[in-house]
Design a protein around this motif. Structure first.
Motif, short mmCIF file in Angstrom:
data_model
loop_
_atom_site.label_atom_id
_atom_site.label_comp_id
_atom_site.label_asym_id
_atom_site.label_seq_id
_atom_site.Cartn_x
_atom_site.Cartn_y
_atom_site.Cartn_z
N PHE A 180 -14.48 -11.95 -7.76
CA PHE A 180 -14.67 -10.66 -7.10
C PHE A 180 -13.41 -10.30 -6.35
O PHE A 180 -12.78 -11.16 -5.72
N LEU A 181 -13.05 -9.02 -6.40
CA LEU A 181 -11.84 -8.55 -5.72
C LEU A 181 -12.16 -7.29 -4.95
O LEU A 181 -12.88 -6.42 -5.43
N MET A 182 -11.64 -7.21 -3.74
CA MET A 182 -11.85 -6.00 -2.95
C MET A 182 -10.53 -5.59 -2.31
O MET A 182 -9.66 -6.41 -2.02
N SER A 183 -10.39 -4.28 -2.08
CA SER A 183 -9.20 -3.76 -1.43
C SER A 183 -9.59 -2.49 -0.68
O SER A 183 -10.15 -1.56 -1.26
N TYR A 184 -9.32 -2.49 0.62
CA TYR A 184 -9.73 -1.37 1.48
C TYR A 184 -8.49 -0.66 2.06
O TYR A 184 -7.67 -1.28 2.72
N ILE A 185 -8.39 0.63 1.81
CA ILE A 185 -7.39 1.50 2.43
C ILE A 185 -5.97 0.94 2.22
O ILE A 185 -5.18 0.85 3.16
N CYS A 186 -5.66 0.57 0.99
CA CYS A 186 -4.35 0.00 0.69
C CYS A 186 -3.64 0.67 -0.48
O CYS A 186 -2.41 0.65 -0.53
N LEU A 187 -4.40 1.22 -1.40
CA LEU A 187 -3.79 1.68 -2.63
C LEU A 187 -3.06 3.01 -2.50
O LEU A 187 -2.58 3.55 -3.49
N HIS A 188 -2.94 3.54 -1.29
CA HIS A 188 -2.04 4.67 -1.10
C HIS A 188 -0.60 4.19 -0.99
O HIS A 188 0.33 4.98 -1.05
N TRP A 189 -0.41 2.87 -0.82
CA TRP A 189 0.94 2.31 -0.82
C TRP A 189 1.45 2.27 -2.25
O TRP A 189 0.85 1.65 -3.13
N LEU A 190 2.58 2.92 -2.48
CA LEU A 190 3.14 2.97 -3.82
C LEU A 190 4.03 1.75 -4.07
O LEU A 190 4.37 1.00 -3.17
N ASP A 191 4.39 1.56 -5.33
CA ASP A 191 5.18 0.41 -5.76
C ASP A 191 6.65 0.70 -5.48
O ASP A 191 7.31 1.45 -6.20
N THR A 192 7.19 0.07 -4.45
CA THR A 192 8.58 0.34 -4.05
C THR A 192 9.60 -0.17 -5.07
O THR A 192 10.76 0.23 -5.02
N THR A 193 9.18 -1.02 -5.99
CA THR A 193 10.12 -1.48 -7.02
C THR A 193 10.44 -0.35 -7.99
O THR A 193 11.35 -0.47 -8.82
N ASP A 194 9.70 0.76 -7.88
CA ASP A 194 9.93 1.92 -8.75
C ASP A 194 11.03 2.83 -8.21
O ASP A 194 11.38 3.82 -8.83
N VAL A 195 11.55 2.50 -7.02
CA VAL A 195 12.65 3.28 -6.46
C VAL A 195 13.94 2.94 -7.21
O VAL A 195 14.26 1.76 -7.37
N PRO A 196 14.68 3.94 -7.71
CA PRO A 196 15.92 3.66 -8.44
C PRO A 196 16.89 2.80 -7.64
O PRO A 196 16.94 2.88 -6.41
N LYS A 197 17.66 1.98 -8.31
CA LYS A 197 18.63 1.10 -7.66
C LYS A 197 19.61 1.92 -6.83
O LYS A 197 20.16 2.92 -7.29
N GLY A 198 19.82 1.48 -5.62
CA GLY A 198 20.74 2.18 -4.73
C GLY A 198 20.09 3.29 -3.92
O GLY A 198 20.73 3.86 -3.03
N GLU A 199 18.83 3.61 -4.22
CA GLU A 199 18.12 4.66 -3.51
C GLU A 199 17.13 4.05 -2.52
O GLU A 199 16.85 2.87 -2.55
N SER A 200 16.59 4.89 -1.64
CA SER A 200 15.54 4.48 -0.72
C SER A 200 14.26 5.22 -1.10
O SER A 200 14.24 6.05 -2.01
N ILE A 201 13.18 4.94 -0.37
CA ILE A 201 11.92 5.62 -0.64
C ILE A 201 12.06 7.12 -0.45
O ILE A 201 11.33 7.91 -1.05
N ALA A 202 13.04 7.54 0.37
CA ALA A 202 13.26 8.96 0.58
C ALA A 202 13.59 9.67 -0.73
O ALA A 202 13.43 10.89 -0.84
N HIS A 203 14.05 8.92 -1.73
CA HIS A 203 14.36 9.51 -3.03
C HIS A 203 13.13 10.19 -3.63
O HIS A 203 13.25 11.22 -4.30
N TRP A 204 11.95 9.64 -3.38
CA TRP A 204 10.73 10.21 -3.94
C TRP A 204 10.49 11.62 -3.42
O TRP A 204 9.86 12.44 -4.07
N LYS A 205 10.99 11.90 -2.23
CA LYS A 205 10.73 13.20 -1.62
C LYS A 205 11.40 14.33 -2.40
O LYS A 205 11.02 15.49 -2.28
N ALA A 206 12.40 13.99 -3.18
CA ALA A 206 13.12 15.00 -3.94
C ALA A 206 12.56 15.19 -5.35
O ALA A 206 13.03 16.06 -6.08
#
Length: 298
Positions: A180-206
């Motif tokens: 059994f697996l449970m997860s509460y109020i966590c899946l709004h966190w996105l996968d930061t490994t998807d941020v392009p190399k050399g960029e920060s999470i702020a890149h997503w804002k564009a």
């Protein structure tokens, strides 16, 4: 493998051996929220995550039903187990445990539910092992301290436990190993490994708004000031992709017939509604005030 969800949560609250301070909550809907940041690195995140416990309590009926089905499955499997498979501990995983306080309160309810529906078989009482997963940027010492301070509860319920400091966007368990697996109020966190190399999470804002004309007018993707084309880019390029990745990983790890309970941040909510004359949401206004006061960098 089944995923059970709800749009309207029951109002009845259940008692727990682990009291957690609560805040008022708006009614939530079960859907993917699409925003992300690095606030897990802030020391106060775990402390304020306790305010999410109302969402735990509002979904008790879903958890209770899952535990009833798990108890029945475990009893059937135990009665038909080979001698070398007897008394094996069942694995329950909590993803996104924060400081552990909300998780323990919810697990106390879960354990009581499964025990009340599991009649001791020829192989003895049901034994459990619980894994508490949390992002490696979080406070591992605080999580372990919370769990260790509840040593008597684990011993009384014959439960072993361990902490796993990994991202849930990577493999966590062996194939077909989780009951059994449970997860509460966590899946709004996105996968930061998807941020392009050399960029920060702020890149997503564009994304979808390369000229960044309105980038300074919103912080949370669900705010009214966030451009619709950016919201759609987040939904299609981030939220759907990342949630699909999460589900694929967990499908590999869950046993046949196992379930997981996912409770996520809902939409719409107060960030969407603006008062007359306002152009930005409450989070953006608050952060701008902090910038003016010198408490945040722009």
């Amino acid at each position: 493998k089944n995923i059970y969800h709800c749009d309207d949560f029951p109002s009845a609250f259940e008692n727990s051996a682990f009291p957690v301070p609560c805040c008022e909550h708006q009614t939530c809907a079960h859907m993917m929220a699409t925003y992300g940041s690095s606030t897990m690195e802030i020391d106060s995140y775990a402390m304020f995550s306790k305010n999410q416990y109302d969402a735990h309590r509002l979904t008790r009926s879903l958890l209770k039903d899952s535990m009833e089905r798990l108890a029945k499955r475990c009893k059937i499997e135990s009665d038909n187990a080979e001698p070398n498979q007897q008394n094996q501990r069942r694995l329950i995983a909590d993803l996104g445990s924060a400081d552990g306080s909300s998780s323990l309160a919810t697990l106390d309810f879960a354990v009581r539910s499964i025990r009340s529906n599991y009649n001791t078989t020829k192989n003895g009482p049901l034994q459990l092992n619980i894994t508490f997963e949390e992002h490696p940027a979080s406070d591992e010492k605080k999580l372990k301290s919370t769990l260790e301070s509840n040593k008597e509860w684990f011993e009384r319920n014959d439960i072993t436990w361990n902490v796993l400091m990994k991202s849930f966007y990577e493999p966590l368990f062996d194939r077909n190993s989780v009951d059994f697996l449970m997860s509460y109020i966590c899946l709004h966190w996105l996968d930061t490994t998807d941020v392009p190399k050399g960029e920060s999470i702020a890149h997503w804002k564009a994304l979808g708004d390369e000229d960044r004309v309105m980038a300074c007018d919103w912080v949370h993707i669900n705010e009214a000031a966030a451009p619709l084309k950016v919201k759609e880019a987040w939904r299609s390029k981030l939220a759907v992709t990342h949630l699909s990745k999460f589900l694929a990983l967990r499908a590999r790890e869950l046993k046949p017939g196992a379930e997981m309970l996912l409770v996520m941040v809902g939409h719409p909510h107060e960030f969407v509604i603006l008062r007359d004359g306002e152009k930005t949401g409450p989070l953006t206004r608050a952060m701008k005030r902090c910038i003016v006061k010198g408490k945040l960098r722009r």
